[in-house]
Design an enzyme around this catalytic site. Sequence first.
Site, PDB file in Angstrom:
ATOM      1  N   TYR A   5      94.881  82.933  99.753  1.00  0.00           N
ATOM      2  CA  TYR A   5      94.007  82.401 100.804  1.00  0.00           C
ATOM      3  C   TYR A   5      94.759  82.574 102.124  1.00  0.00           C
ATOM      4  O   TYR A   5      95.818  81.989 102.326  1.00  0.00           O
ATOM      5  CB  TYR A   5      93.704  80.920 100.591  1.00  0.00           C
ATOM      6  CG  TYR A   5      92.915  80.592  99.351  1.00  0.00           C
ATOM      7  CD1 TYR A   5      92.208  81.573  98.656  1.00  0.00           C
ATOM      8  CD2 TYR A   5      92.868  79.291  98.867  1.00  0.00           C
ATOM      9  CE1 TYR A   5      91.490  81.252  97.520  1.00  0.00           C
ATOM     10  CE2 TYR A   5      92.143  78.968  97.735  1.00  0.00           C
ATOM     11  CZ  TYR A   5      91.461  79.946  97.053  1.00  0.00           C
ATOM     12  OH  TYR A   5      90.747  79.615  95.925  1.00  0.00           O
ATOM     13  N   PHE A  56      81.983  76.817  93.801  1.00  0.00           N
ATOM     14  CA  PHE A  56      80.652  77.064  94.391  1.00  0.00           C
ATOM     15  C   PHE A  56      79.599  76.102  93.839  1.00  0.00           C
ATOM     16  O   PHE A  56      78.666  76.515  93.156  1.00  0.00           O
ATOM     17  CB  PHE A  56      80.211  78.517  94.183  1.00  0.00           C
ATOM     18  CG  PHE A  56      81.110  79.518  94.823  1.00  0.00           C
ATOM     19  CD1 PHE A  56      81.583  79.336  96.120  1.00  0.00           C
ATOM     20  CD2 PHE A  56      81.515  80.652  94.140  1.00  0.00           C
ATOM     21  CE1 PHE A  56      82.431  80.266  96.706  1.00  0.00           C
ATOM     22  CE2 PHE A  56      82.366  81.586  94.724  1.00  0.00           C
ATOM     23  CZ  PHE A  56      82.817  81.386  96.004  1.00  0.00           C
ATOM     24  N   PRO A  57      79.739  74.790  94.138  1.00  0.00           N
ATOM     25  CA  PRO A  57      78.758  73.829  93.613  1.00  0.00           C
ATOM     26  C   PRO A  57      77.332  74.092  94.071  1.00  0.00           C
ATOM     27  O   PRO A  57      76.390  73.579  93.479  1.00  0.00           O
ATOM     28  CB  PRO A  57      79.265  72.471  94.105  1.00  0.00           C
ATOM     29  CG  PRO A  57      80.312  72.756  95.103  1.00  0.00           C
ATOM     30  CD  PRO A  57      80.820  74.142  94.876  1.00  0.00           C
ATOM     31  N   LEU A  58      77.153  74.918  95.115  1.00  0.00           N
ATOM     32  CA  LEU A  58      75.796  75.287  95.548  1.00  0.00           C
ATOM     33  C   LEU A  58      75.603  76.799  95.507  1.00  0.00           C
ATOM     34  O   LEU A  58      74.714  77.328  96.170  1.00  0.00           O
ATOM     35  CB  LEU A  58      75.528  74.778  96.973  1.00  0.00           C
ATOM     36  CG  LEU A  58      75.474  73.259  97.143  1.00  0.00           C
ATOM     37  CD1 LEU A  58      75.314  72.893  98.608  1.00  0.00           C
ATOM     38  CD2 LEU A  58      74.340  72.657  96.339  1.00  0.00           C
ATOM     39  N   GLY A  91      74.600  80.566  94.279  1.00  0.00           N
ATOM     40  CA  GLY A  91      73.594  81.240  93.454  1.00  0.00           C
ATOM     41  C   GLY A  91      72.288  80.505  93.318  1.00  0.00           C
ATOM     42  O   GLY A  91      71.545  80.706  92.357  1.00  0.00           O
ATOM     43  N   PHE A  92      71.985  79.617  94.268  1.00  0.00           N
ATOM     44  CA  PHE A  92      70.716  78.891  94.215  1.00  0.00           C
ATOM     45  C   PHE A  92      69.582  79.763  94.744  1.00  0.00           C
ATOM     46  O   PHE A  92      69.756  80.501  95.708  1.00  0.00           O
ATOM     47  CB  PHE A  92      70.786  77.624  95.092  1.00  0.00           C
ATOM     48  CG  PHE A  92      71.397  76.443  94.398  1.00  0.00           C
ATOM     49  CD1 PHE A  92      72.484  76.584  93.567  1.00  0.00           C
ATOM     50  CD2 PHE A  92      70.883  75.171  94.602  1.00  0.00           C
ATOM     51  CE1 PHE A  92      73.051  75.481  92.946  1.00  0.00           C
ATOM     52  CE2 PHE A  92      71.451  74.068  93.985  1.00  0.00           C
ATOM     53  CZ  PHE A  92      72.527  74.221  93.155  1.00  0.00           C
ATOM     54  N   THR A  93      68.407  79.641  94.155  1.00  0.00           N
ATOM     55  CA  THR A  93      67.200  80.255  94.708  1.00  0.00           C
ATOM     56  C   THR A  93      66.586  79.268  95.704  1.00  0.00           C
ATOM     57  O   THR A  93      66.923  78.071  95.689  1.00  0.00           O
ATOM     58  CB  THR A  93      66.163  80.527  93.610  1.00  0.00           C
ATOM     59  OG1 THR A  93      65.713  79.258  93.095  1.00  0.00           O
ATOM     60  CG2 THR A  93      66.753  81.359  92.476  1.00  0.00           C
ATOM     61  N   LEU A 105      63.790  77.949  95.495  1.00  0.00           N
ATOM     62  CA  LEU A 105      63.133  76.905  94.685  1.00  0.00           C
ATOM     63  C   LEU A 105      64.138  75.845  94.239  1.00  0.00           C
ATOM     64  O   LEU A 105      63.878  74.643  94.332  1.00  0.00           O
ATOM     65  CB  LEU A 105      62.451  77.540  93.471  1.00  0.00           C
ATOM     66  CG  LEU A 105      61.684  76.566  92.567  1.00  0.00           C
ATOM     67  CD1 LEU A 105      60.513  75.941  93.326  1.00  0.00           C
ATOM     68  CD2 LEU A 105      61.166  77.280  91.318  1.00  0.00           C
TER      69      LEU A 105
END
Length: 288
Positions: free
Chosen positions: A63, A213-215, A217-219, A221
Site C-alpha cells: 500500500y 469490500f463490504p459494499l 460488487g453491488f448492483t 437493485l
Amino acid sequence: MSNMTSGETFTLGSRVVKRMGYGAMQLAGPGVFGPPKDRQAALDVLHEAVSLGINHIDTSDFYGPHIINQIIREALAPYRDDLIIVTKVGARRDGKGGWLPASSAKELTAAVHDNLSNLGLEVLEVVNLRIMFDAFSPAEGSIEEQLTALAELQQQGLIRHIGLSNVTQAQIAEARSITSVVCVQNMYNIAQRRDDDLIDALARENIAYVPFFPLGGFTPLHSATLSEAASTIDATPMQLALAWLLRRSPNILLIPGTSSIAHLHENMKAAEIDLTDEMYNRLDSIAS
C-alpha cells in the site's frame, strides 16, 4: 469500546481482538498509490482509531508502497501491547500503481523484511499471503511453494502467524497441511456470497474470516434495497452492511477503511446496531 457486547471479540492467532478493526489501505493516495494528500490527517485517523479501542489494524507494505506502514509507525509506535497489526505479502506495484504478483521465496522474504523495518517491528504478528493467480478473485493453483517460504520465516521467528488472502477452499486445505492458518481474507458481503460455506467451515475451526469490500460488487437493485432498509433504522447503508456482517458469523472480523475521522466514527457505530431477526433476514435475501 466499552459498550461492545461479549460477542464483539474473536481470536486472531494467539490474541483476542475486537471484531471491528481498521483497514489502513485508504490512507494512501488515489488507487492506494503514492502519499496521502494530507499526512497529518492520516496520522490523526490512526490515533483516533486506537483511542476508540480498535486493536486490529490491517495493512501491507504494497500500500503506497511503503508509505502507509511508515505512517502507521510514525503514528503508533511504540505500539500498545494489545494492538495487532496484520500485514500481507505476495504482490508488488509497478511504476504506475498496477498490481503484480511477487510470490517467489526471495520476494516474500524481502517483503517480510520490508514490513518489519517500515512498521518498526521485530516480529510480525500475522502475515497474510495474498494469492495473485488472478489479482481480483480467487483462482485455483498450488500455493505450496509460497507457504513453505513463509513457514521458514515463521520458524526463524520473524512471523508469528500466517493467514491467506484471495484463496479457494482447496488452497486453504493445502496451506493447513503445511502450517496452521489463523485467518482468511476474501471478498464477501451481503450481495457477494460465494464464501458462505467457507465462513461456516472456518468458524467451526475457530479461524477468523476477514471480508474486504463490504459494499463491493453491488448492483443498483442491491444498493436500493440496502438504502431502503437503512433508512428505516436511521443508519447509513454502510453501517447496515457492516452490522449484517457482524451478525452473520462470530468469526467475521471487519476492517473498514477510511481517511476521515467522522467516517471512522460512523463505521464504529455499526458495532452498536442490534439487528432484529426480521431485518437480518430481509438483508440476507438481498443476495438471491
